[in-house]
Scaffold this motif. Structure first.
Motif, PDB file in Angstrom:
ATOM      1  N   ASP A 122      10.361  -1.857-112.867  1.00  0.00           N
ATOM      2  CA  ASP A 122      11.377  -1.496-111.872  1.00  0.00           C
ATOM      3  C   ASP A 122      11.737  -0.015-111.979  1.00  0.00           C
ATOM      4  O   ASP A 122      11.844   0.695-110.969  1.00  0.00           O
ATOM      5  N   ASN A 123      11.894   0.469-113.196  1.00  0.00           N
ATOM      6  CA  ASN A 123      12.252   1.876-113.408  1.00  0.00           C
ATOM      7  C   ASN A 123      11.134   2.824-112.974  1.00  0.00           C
ATOM      8  O   ASN A 123      11.392   3.960-112.568  1.00  0.00           O
ATOM      9  N   ALA A 124       9.887   2.370-113.080  1.00  0.00           N
ATOM     10  CA  ALA A 124       8.748   3.222-112.738  1.00  0.00           C
ATOM     11  C   ALA A 124       8.519   3.330-111.236  1.00  0.00           C
ATOM     12  O   ALA A 124       7.886   4.278-110.765  1.00  0.00           O
ATOM     13  N   LEU A 125       9.038   2.366-110.493  1.00  0.00           N
ATOM     14  CA  LEU A 125       8.844   2.368-109.042  1.00  0.00           C
ATOM     15  C   LEU A 125       9.882   3.255-108.376  1.00  0.00           C
ATOM     16  O   LEU A 125      11.078   3.014-108.480  1.00  0.00           O
ATOM     17  N   THR A 126       9.422   4.269-107.675  1.00  0.00           N
ATOM     18  CA  THR A 126      10.321   5.159-106.949  1.00  0.00           C
ATOM     19  C   THR A 126      10.809   4.463-105.682  1.00  0.00           C
ATOM     20  O   THR A 126      10.253   3.447-105.254  1.00  0.00           O
ATOM     21  N   GLN A 127      11.846   4.999-105.071  1.00  0.00           N
ATOM     22  CA  GLN A 127      12.345   4.445-103.813  1.00  0.00           C
ATOM     23  C   GLN A 127      11.217   4.431-102.777  1.00  0.00           C
ATOM     24  O   GLN A 127      10.506   5.417-102.601  1.00  0.00           O
ATOM     25  N   GLY A 128      11.007   3.284-102.140  1.00  0.00           N
ATOM     26  CA  GLY A 128       9.945   3.161-101.152  1.00  0.00           C
ATOM     27  C   GLY A 128       8.577   2.845-101.738  1.00  0.00           C
ATOM     28  O   GLY A 128       7.598   2.719-101.004  1.00  0.00           O
ATOM     29  N   ALA A 129       8.499   2.701-103.074  1.00  0.00           N
ATOM     30  CA  ALA A 129       7.225   2.376-103.722  1.00  0.00           C
ATOM     31  C   ALA A 129       6.949   0.876-103.618  1.00  0.00           C
ATOM     32  O   ALA A 129       7.841   0.077-103.329  1.00  0.00           O
ATOM     33  N   TYR A 130       5.713   0.506-103.884  1.00  0.00           N
ATOM     34  CA  TYR A 130       5.271  -0.872-103.697  1.00  0.00           C
ATOM     35  C   TYR A 130       4.844  -1.516-105.013  1.00  0.00           C
ATOM     36  O   TYR A 130       4.272  -0.860-105.882  1.00  0.00           O
ATOM     37  N   PHE A 131       5.114  -2.818-105.108  1.00  0.00           N
ATOM     38  CA  PHE A 131       4.618  -3.637-106.210  1.00  0.00           C
ATOM     39  C   PHE A 131       3.804  -4.778-105.614  1.00  0.00           C
ATOM     40  O   PHE A 131       4.236  -5.434-104.657  1.00  0.00           O
ATOM     41  N   ALA A 132       2.646  -5.051-106.199  1.00  0.00           N
ATOM     42  CA  ALA A 132       1.850  -6.216-105.809  1.00  0.00           C
ATOM     43  C   ALA A 132       1.376  -6.911-107.070  1.00  0.00           C
ATOM     44  O   ALA A 132       0.917  -6.256-108.014  1.00  0.00           O
ATOM     45  N   GLY A 133       1.500  -8.227-107.105  1.00  0.00           N
ATOM     46  CA  GLY A 133       1.046  -8.930-108.296  1.00  0.00           C
ATOM     47  C   GLY A 133       1.169 -10.439-108.174  1.00  0.00           C
ATOM     48  O   GLY A 133       1.631 -10.974-107.165  1.00  0.00           O
ATOM     49  N   HIS A 134       0.729 -11.093-109.236  1.00  0.00           N
ATOM     50  CA  HIS A 134       0.740 -12.554-109.315  1.00  0.00           C
ATOM     51  C   HIS A 134       1.745 -13.026-110.365  1.00  0.00           C
ATOM     52  O   HIS A 134       1.925 -12.380-111.393  1.00  0.00           O
ATOM     53  N   PHE A 135       2.343 -14.171-110.103  1.00  0.00           N
ATOM     54  CA  PHE A 135       3.239 -14.832-111.045  1.00  0.00           C
ATOM     55  C   PHE A 135       2.848 -16.304-111.082  1.00  0.00           C
ATOM     56  O   PHE A 135       2.621 -16.916-110.038  1.00  0.00           O
ATOM     57  N   PHE A 136       2.766 -16.882-112.280  1.00  0.00           N
ATOM     58  CA  PHE A 136       2.469 -18.302-112.383  1.00  0.00           C
ATOM     59  C   PHE A 136       3.714 -19.118-112.076  1.00  0.00           C
ATOM     60  O   PHE A 136       4.820 -18.781-112.504  1.00  0.00           O
ATOM     61  N   GLY A 137       3.499 -20.218-111.349  1.00  0.00           N
ATOM     62  CA  GLY A 137       4.580 -21.151-111.074  1.00  0.00           C
ATOM     63  C   GLY A 137       4.753 -22.130-112.217  1.00  0.00           C
ATOM     64  O   GLY A 137       3.951 -22.177-113.157  1.00  0.00           O
ATOM     65  N   THR A 138       5.784 -22.938-112.125  1.00  0.00           N
ATOM     66  CA  THR A 138       6.132 -23.848-113.217  1.00  0.00           C
ATOM     67  C   THR A 138       5.142 -25.000-113.370  1.00  0.00           C
ATOM     68  O   THR A 138       5.109 -25.661-114.401  1.00  0.00           O
ATOM     69  N   ARG A 139       4.322 -25.257-112.341  1.00  0.00           N
ATOM     70  CA  ARG A 139       3.347 -26.356-112.421  1.00  0.00           C
ATOM     71  C   ARG A 139       1.936 -25.864-112.757  1.00  0.00           C
ATOM     72  O   ARG A 139       0.986 -26.650-112.713  1.00  0.00           O
ATOM     73  N   ASN A 140       1.795 -24.602-113.123  1.00  0.00           N
ATOM     74  CA  ASN A 140       0.482 -24.086-113.484  1.00  0.00           C
ATOM     75  C   ASN A 140      -0.015 -24.753-114.768  1.00  0.00           C
ATOM     76  O   ASN A 140       0.730 -24.870-115.743  1.00  0.00           O
ATOM     77  N   GLU A 141      -1.269 -25.179-114.774  1.00  0.00           N
ATOM     78  CA  GLU A 141      -1.794 -25.971-115.898  1.00  0.00           C
ATOM     79  C   GLU A 141      -1.768 -25.221-117.222  1.00  0.00           C
ATOM     80  O   GLU A 141      -1.568 -25.817-118.273  1.00  0.00           O
ATOM     81  N   THR A 142      -1.981 -23.913-117.203  1.00  0.00           N
ATOM     82  CA  THR A 142      -2.135 -23.168-118.450  1.00  0.00           C
ATOM     83  C   THR A 142      -0.837 -22.590-118.993  1.00  0.00           C
ATOM     84  O   THR A 142      -0.859 -21.743-119.881  1.00  0.00           O
ATOM     85  N   ASN A 143       0.310 -22.997-118.479  1.00  0.00           N
ATOM     86  CA  ASN A 143       1.576 -22.491-119.020  1.00  0.00           C
ATOM     87  C   ASN A 143       1.723 -22.885-120.490  1.00  0.00           C
ATOM     88  O   ASN A 143       1.549 -24.041-120.858  1.00  0.00           O
ATOM     89  N   THR A 144       2.052 -21.919-121.338  1.00  0.00           N
ATOM     90  CA  THR A 144       2.292 -22.168-122.753  1.00  0.00           C
ATOM     91  C   THR A 144       3.533 -21.393-123.179  1.00  0.00           C
ATOM     92  O   THR A 144       4.097 -20.618-122.402  1.00  0.00           O
TER      93      THR A 144
END
Length: 197
Positions: A122-144
């Protein structure tokens, strides 16, 4: 534990992920050489693509073996616009960026460390900057216990200071990079940093 030699072999000559290319098509930046961070660059397909489009890229991965694959065949004129950090996200130095991409990497942060890493992003993103990425959900098989998963509500809170451009929740049976069939529950998110209130 991941067999990174097998992982890199499986991903050899991979094209950038479709979600990455889609997200990048929304990114608007008027700078001559905008700044990007690739968190968990892996085989380097997305980093190399950004460099080819005249981005200045900081590529971060904790596996030293990833660096050789990233640099393999990369033209010298592109290397001068690349900064590589072999580091965990917890210890990485995130400079100001116009675009941060985290492709299937943030879920592998321990729960206890996630808040601190996200604050750095969050601190590295300047105003108007973009973030793109993946997040695992709670039903993802490989959650540990060594990973972090999120519900839709969690992510809405996490991105409260962003304009959500793409927010997809997906569930599917699909093979991993190593050919192992798994049940995936994950989110694809593209968001733009709002001005500070």
């Amino acid at each position: 534990m991941t067999d990174f030699k097998a992982y890199h072999a499986a991903l050899e000559n991979r094209e950038p992920r479709a979600f990455f290319l889609e997200a990048l098509s929304y990114v608007e930046c008027e700078k001559a050489r905008p700044r990007a961070i690739d968190l968990g660059f892996g085989d380097g397909a997305e980093t190399r693509h950004l460099l080819s489009l005249d981005w200045q890229v900081t590529a971060i991965d904790k596996e030293a073996s990833s660096v050789r694959n990233l640099l393999l065949g990369l033209e010298p004129e592109l290397r001068q616009h690349l900064n590589v950090q072999v580091s965990s996200f917890e210890k990485a130095n995130l400079t100001l960026a116009d675009f941060i991409y985290a492709g299937l990497s943030l879920p592998y942060i321990r729960k206890a460390s996630f808040k601190g890493v996200w604050q750095k992003i969050d601190n590295a993103l300047t105003q108007g900057a973009y973030f793109a990425g993946h997040f695992f959900g709670t039903r993802n098989e490989t959650n540990t216990d060594s990973m972090t998963s999120h519900s839709e509500k969690d992510l809405q809170v996490l991105f409260r200071n962003f304009e959500l451009i793409l927010f997809r929740e997906l569930e599917e049976d699909a093979e991993s990079a190593l050919g192992i069939m798994r049940y995936w529950h994950y989110f694809e998110i593209l968001a733009k940093k709002k001005a500070s209130s």
